[in-house]
Design a protein around this motif. Structure first.
Motif, PDB file in Angstrom:
ATOM      1  N   ILE A 160       0.833  -1.201   0.000  1.00  0.00           N
ATOM      2  CA  ILE A 160       0.000   0.000   0.000  1.00  0.00           C
ATOM      3  C   ILE A 160       0.870   1.254   0.000  1.00  0.00           C
ATOM      4  O   ILE A 160       0.585   2.230  -0.711  1.00  0.00           O
ATOM      5  CB  ILE A 160      -0.960  -0.008   1.209  1.00  0.00           C
ATOM      6  CG1 ILE A 160      -2.000  -1.128   1.038  1.00  0.00           C
ATOM      7  CG2 ILE A 160      -1.653   1.342   1.356  1.00  0.00           C
ATOM      8  CD1 ILE A 160      -2.835  -1.382   2.267  1.00  0.00           C
ATOM      9  N   ALA A 161       1.954   1.225   0.777  1.00  0.00           N
ATOM     10  CA  ALA A 161       2.857   2.380   0.820  1.00  0.00           C
ATOM     11  C   ALA A 161       3.495   2.614  -0.547  1.00  0.00           C
ATOM     12  O   ALA A 161       3.651   3.760  -0.992  1.00  0.00           O
ATOM     13  CB  ALA A 161       3.928   2.165   1.881  1.00  0.00           C
ATOM     14  N   THR A 162       3.874   1.537  -1.232  1.00  0.00           N
ATOM     15  CA  THR A 162       4.454   1.657  -2.569  1.00  0.00           C
ATOM     16  C   THR A 162       3.435   2.226  -3.553  1.00  0.00           C
ATOM     17  O   THR A 162       3.748   3.117  -4.351  1.00  0.00           O
ATOM     18  CB  THR A 162       4.952   0.289  -3.063  1.00  0.00           C
ATOM     19  OG1 THR A 162       5.962  -0.188  -2.179  1.00  0.00           O
ATOM     20  CG2 THR A 162       5.527   0.389  -4.470  1.00  0.00           C
ATOM     21  N   TYR A 163       2.217   1.712  -3.491  1.00  0.00           N
ATOM     22  CA  TYR A 163       1.158   2.196  -4.382  1.00  0.00           C
ATOM     23  C   TYR A 163       0.908   3.681  -4.159  1.00  0.00           C
ATOM     24  O   TYR A 163       0.800   4.469  -5.118  1.00  0.00           O
ATOM     25  CB  TYR A 163      -0.134   1.410  -4.152  1.00  0.00           C
ATOM     26  CG  TYR A 163      -1.260   1.807  -5.070  1.00  0.00           C
ATOM     27  CD1 TYR A 163      -1.445   1.176  -6.288  1.00  0.00           C
ATOM     28  CD2 TYR A 163      -2.136   2.841  -4.723  1.00  0.00           C
ATOM     29  CE1 TYR A 163      -2.471   1.551  -7.143  1.00  0.00           C
ATOM     30  CE2 TYR A 163      -3.162   3.228  -5.566  1.00  0.00           C
ATOM     31  CZ  TYR A 163      -3.328   2.577  -6.778  1.00  0.00           C
ATOM     32  OH  TYR A 163      -4.341   2.952  -7.615  1.00  0.00           O
ATOM     33  N   ASP A 164       0.827   4.090  -2.896  1.00  0.00           N
ATOM     34  CA  ASP A 164       0.565   5.498  -2.581  1.00  0.00           C
ATOM     35  C   ASP A 164       1.681   6.392  -3.121  1.00  0.00           C
ATOM     36  O   ASP A 164       1.425   7.478  -3.658  1.00  0.00           O
ATOM     37  CB  ASP A 164       0.424   5.687  -1.073  1.00  0.00           C
ATOM     38  CG  ASP A 164      -0.886   5.111  -0.535  1.00  0.00           C
ATOM     39  OD1 ASP A 164      -1.797   4.849  -1.345  1.00  0.00           O
ATOM     40  OD2 ASP A 164      -0.982   4.914   0.699  1.00  0.00           O
ATOM     41  N   ALA A 165       2.944   5.948  -2.982  1.00  0.00           N
ATOM     42  CA  ALA A 165       4.077   6.745  -3.452  1.00  0.00           C
ATOM     43  C   ALA A 165       4.059   6.872  -4.967  1.00  0.00           C
ATOM     44  O   ALA A 165       4.305   7.955  -5.517  1.00  0.00           O
ATOM     45  CB  ALA A 165       5.383   6.115  -2.985  1.00  0.00           C
ATOM     46  N   GLU A 166       3.773   5.776  -5.676  1.00  0.00           N
ATOM     47  CA  GLU A 166       3.730   5.828  -7.135  1.00  0.00           C
ATOM     48  C   GLU A 166       2.541   6.657  -7.617  1.00  0.00           C
ATOM     49  O   GLU A 166       2.653   7.404  -8.595  1.00  0.00           O
ATOM     50  CB  GLU A 166       3.672   4.414  -7.707  1.00  0.00           C
ATOM     51  CG  GLU A 166       4.981   3.646  -7.539  1.00  0.00           C
ATOM     52  CD  GLU A 166       4.935   2.267  -8.170  1.00  0.00           C
ATOM     53  OE1 GLU A 166       3.860   1.871  -8.673  1.00  0.00           O
ATOM     54  OE2 GLU A 166       5.966   1.580  -8.144  1.00  0.00           O
ATOM     55  N   ALA A 167       1.409   6.543  -6.934  1.00  0.00           N
ATOM     56  CA  ALA A 167       0.225   7.314  -7.312  1.00  0.00           C
ATOM     57  C   ALA A 167       0.501   8.809  -7.184  1.00  0.00           C
ATOM     58  O   ALA A 167       0.099   9.600  -8.037  1.00  0.00           O
ATOM     59  CB  ALA A 167      -0.957   6.919  -6.444  1.00  0.00           C
ATOM     60  N   ALA A 168       1.206   9.203  -6.128  1.00  0.00           N
ATOM     61  CA  ALA A 168       1.533  10.613  -5.942  1.00  0.00           C
ATOM     62  C   ALA A 168       2.465  11.105  -7.040  1.00  0.00           C
ATOM     63  O   ALA A 168       2.369  12.244  -7.500  1.00  0.00           O
ATOM     64  CB  ALA A 168       2.177  10.824  -4.577  1.00  0.00           C
ATOM     65  N   ALA A 169       3.385  10.228  -7.498  1.00  0.00           N
ATOM     66  CA  ALA A 169       4.339  10.616  -8.539  1.00  0.00           C
ATOM     67  C   ALA A 169       3.681  10.717  -9.916  1.00  0.00           C
ATOM     68  O   ALA A 169       4.138  11.470 -10.776  1.00  0.00           O
ATOM     69  CB  ALA A 169       5.496   9.621  -8.591  1.00  0.00           C
ATOM     70  N   GLU A 170       2.617   9.946 -10.136  1.00  0.00           N
ATOM     71  CA  GLU A 170       1.979   9.931 -11.452  1.00  0.00           C
ATOM     72  C   GLU A 170       1.242  11.235 -11.755  1.00  0.00           C
ATOM     73  O   GLU A 170       1.219  11.705 -12.884  1.00  0.00           O
ATOM     74  CB  GLU A 170       1.002   8.759 -11.551  1.00  0.00           C
ATOM     75  CG  GLU A 170       1.683   7.402 -11.563  1.00  0.00           C
ATOM     76  CD  GLU A 170       2.740   7.316 -12.633  1.00  0.00           C
ATOM     77  OE1 GLU A 170       2.393   7.392 -13.820  1.00  0.00           O
ATOM     78  OE2 GLU A 170       3.914   7.180 -12.276  1.00  0.00           O
ATOM     79  N   GLN A 171       0.573  11.822 -10.767  1.00  0.00           N
ATOM     80  CA  GLN A 171      -0.127  13.089 -10.945  1.00  0.00           C
ATOM     81  C   GLN A 171      -1.097  13.043 -12.131  1.00  0.00           C
ATOM     82  O   GLN A 171      -1.052  13.872 -13.036  1.00  0.00           O
ATOM     83  CB  GLN A 171       0.867  14.239 -11.111  1.00  0.00           C
ATOM     84  CG  GLN A 171       1.793  14.421  -9.908  1.00  0.00           C
ATOM     85  CD  GLN A 171       2.842  15.484 -10.130  1.00  0.00           C
ATOM     86  OE1 GLN A 171       3.069  15.923 -11.252  1.00  0.00           O
ATOM     87  NE2 GLN A 171       3.503  15.900  -9.076  1.00  0.00           N
ATOM     88  N   ALA A 172      -1.967  12.043 -12.122  1.00  0.00           N
ATOM     89  CA  ALA A 172      -3.006  11.930 -13.160  1.00  0.00           C
ATOM     90  C   ALA A 172      -2.410  12.015 -14.567  1.00  0.00           C
ATOM     91  O   ALA A 172      -2.792  12.847 -15.388  1.00  0.00           O
ATOM     92  CB  ALA A 172      -4.067  12.996 -12.964  1.00  0.00           C
ATOM     93  N   LEU A 173      -1.455  11.156 -14.848  1.00  0.00           N
ATOM     94  CA  LEU A 173      -0.755  11.157 -16.131  1.00  0.00           C
ATOM     95  C   LEU A 173      -1.694  10.779 -17.276  1.00  0.00           C
ATOM     96  O   LEU A 173      -2.366   9.759 -17.228  1.00  0.00           O
ATOM     97  CB  LEU A 173       0.410  10.168 -16.068  1.00  0.00           C
ATOM     98  CG  LEU A 173       1.280  10.043 -17.313  1.00  0.00           C
ATOM     99  CD1 LEU A 173       2.033  11.341 -17.563  1.00  0.00           C
ATOM    100  CD2 LEU A 173       2.255   8.882 -17.155  1.00  0.00           C
ATOM    101  N   ASP A 174      -1.719  11.597 -18.317  1.00  0.00           N
ATOM    102  CA  ASP A 174      -2.501  11.307 -19.521  1.00  0.00           C
ATOM    103  C   ASP A 174      -1.771  10.217 -20.309  1.00  0.00           C
ATOM    104  O   ASP A 174      -0.624  10.408 -20.717  1.00  0.00           O
ATOM    105  CB  ASP A 174      -2.631  12.576 -20.357  1.00  0.00           C
ATOM    106  CG  ASP A 174      -3.410  12.354 -21.649  1.00  0.00           C
ATOM    107  OD1 ASP A 174      -3.904  11.229 -21.878  1.00  0.00           O
ATOM    108  OD2 ASP A 174      -3.509  13.322 -22.441  1.00  0.00           O
TER     109      ASP A 174
END
Length: 274
Positions: A160-174
């Motif tokens: 979950i921590a890994t997912y949260d970190a990657e999600a924050a880095a993606e920033q709603a990528l098109d």
């Protein structure tokens, strides 16, 4: 006699250089970038387990052991379709703009394209290793140790921590493929690194395990899974074209799977260390 010897040595030297150039002529059109003295803080890919506890792998400075030439931009759909037309590559699942980066390719598709391009050009084209990709990416390379959380009794905490970190880095990528240069260039002049197209490398997934009682370390390599690099490192099943179906790592799968290739510099250059 002395003059003849000098002429002979000069001709021999020029011939030798011609042979070297014949094995690996460097581009004049700027389509390749030569990486020579790059260095980066790097962590080996794969899974690291200390006893039963998942941990982050060691990190350290790496540098290019010898120069290598890598494509400035990603392989386009038009490039790939020429391979399909020549029956060197398998057709992709949908249509695409020939000027945009090719996406929806598996690791095996990428290898087939590199082999076809090698036959067509008489040069040695291949996927970069993960280390080469990181060196070429430079400041665009991202370490994948997102968390120090390690709980053998509840591994989901780390996931979950890994997912949260990657999600924050993606920033709603098109995920829509963009024209070359849309994501800018890095300090080496390579385009669109860490954009919305992840790139296959030749590196296999490795599980590293350390026995805390003896300190003995073992490694198990799984080449059915390969490393794809981009905004974050991803572990992908080699025959999947759709990253959302083929991700083996926890976290967010890549938006797209594409490639850029390294051109080998020939045996004579390797022998002479050029």
């Amino acid at each position: 006699m002395r003059k003849r010897r000098l002429v002979f040595l000069t001709v021999l030297g020029l011939a030798g250089m011609a042979v070297l150039q014949g094995f690996a002529p460097m581009p004049e059109d700027g389509s390749l970038v030569r990486i020579e003295r790059a260095s980066v803080r790097y962590r080996e890919p794969g899974e690291f387990i200390d006893g039963t506890r998942p941990v982050n792998g060691p990190i350290g400075e790496i540098a290019a052991k010898k120069p290598f030439a890598i494509m400035k931009g990603q392989v386009t759909r038009g490039d790939y379709d020429r391979c399909v037309a020549a029956k060197g590559c398998k057709a992709l699942d949908g249509a695409g703009d020939s000027a945009l980066p090719v996406v929806g390719i598996s690791f095996h598709d990428a290898v087939a394209y590199a082999e076809w391009l090698s036959r067509e050009t008489g040069q040695n084209w291949r996927l970069p290793t993960d280390r080469e990709w990181a060196l070429a990416a430079g400041s665009r390379y991202r370490d994948d140790a997102y968390t120090e959380i390690s709980d053998p009794a509840n591994p989901s905490r780390r996931w979950i921590a890994t997912y949260d970190a990657e999600a924050a880095a993606e920033q709603a990528l098109d995920p829509t493929p963009k024209p070359a240069g849309a994501f800018g260039a890095n300090e080496h002049g390579l385009l669109d690194l860490a954009g919305n197209v992840w790139e296959w490398t030749s590196t296999c997934y490795v599980r590293h395990r350390t026995d805390p009682a003896t300190g003995a370390a073992t490694e198990v390599e799984n080449c059915g899974v390969r490393i794809a690099e981009g905004r974050h490192r991803a572990y992908m099943t080699g025959f999947f074209r759709d990253p959302k179906a083929g991700a083996c790592s926890v976290g967010i799968p890549p938006a797209n799977l594409g490639m850029r290739l390294v051109r080998g510099e020939g045996r004579l250059r390797e022998w002479f260390g050029l």
